[in-house]
Write a protein that holds these residues in place. Structure first.
Motif: not given
Length: 239
Positions: A163-167, A210-215, A222-226, A231-234
């Motif tokens: 949830t935090f990452l999507l926000q 689902l995510i990747q980081e660089q620096g 994959k926002p829908k998987s997150l 537990g979000l509606s989308e």
């Protein structure tokens, strides 16, 4: 505040953040007769704008960058009470008391507008639209804090972090690669988790692509998987 933070006088009429500031409802004539000086300041990563329990002298509007508000508990633990982005306000609680309730620390190079609280108090008494704008922003911040408390109590750790990452991503709708200056300790202090737990979940999210980081950049692959984890509606839509 860190005495080395550079400042210069701000031009509110030309400011690109004007529509998101507490002066958004003022016309040109009212802006030209504010009767107070607004300073532009630049904060570097790690700069302290003000400290918890210090006398409150200034309030700020964050024009770009990121700032964390930190409260220190009696046991020495630091808790991040808010993470601020462009357009957010900080330090305005000083209008209701003599001391700051938390510390404000710059997370990434930031530009802010600084307002003298005594002058702002007089201005808000003279211009009801300014006082109304401040109260509305306080109300919005309180609502967000209440929603976060509910989430912390109702969601498992993986759902909290997803949830935090999507926000976070929603604050940068035009960007694919997001500025992400937070350490694992910062995320843990914000979500009420241990640093180790956050590190394990982030590593799991990366293993699942689902995510990747660089620096200090984050990309949500994959926002829908997150969203499903959160537990979000989308979540029912494909990535």
């Amino acid at each position: 505040m860190n005495s080395e933070i550079a400042s210069k006088r701000s031009d509110c009429l030309q400011c690109r953040m004007r529509d998101q500031s507490i002066f958004a409802g003022l016309n040109t004539e009212e802006l030209c007769s504010l009767g107070m000086e607004v300073q532009d300041i630049e904060g570097r990563q790690g700069d302290v704008l003000y400290r918890m329990k210090e006398p409150a002298r200034y309030a700020y509007t964050l024009r770009n960058g990121a700032v964390k508000l930190v409260s220190s508990l009696e046991n020495g633990q630091d808790v991040i009470v808010r993470l601020l982005h462009h357009g957010d306000l900080l330090g305005f609680e000083g209008m209701q008391g003599e001391h700051h309730r938390h510390s404000a620390i710059v997370l990434a190079p930031s530009q802010l507008c600084r307002l003298d609280l005594a002058e702002l108090q007089r201005l808000s008494e003279r211009l009801p639209k300014v006082r109304a704008a401040i109260l509305q922003r306080w109300q919005d911040a309180l609502q967000k804090s209440e929603e976060r408390i509910i989430e912390l109590g109702a969601k498992r750790a993986e759902a909290r972090l997803a949830t935090f990452l999507l926000q976070w991503a929603r604050r940068y709708p035009q960007l694919r690669s997001l500025p992400f200056p937070l350490t694992r300790t910062d995320i843990a202090a914000f979500l009420g988790l241990s640093t180790e737990h956050v590190s394990r979940i982030m590593a799991d999210f990366k293993r699942k692509a689902l995510i990747q980081e660089q620096g200090s950049q984050l990309e949500i692959l994959k926002p829908k998987s997150l969203a499903h984890i959160a537990g979000l509606s989308e979540a029912h839509k494909p990535d």
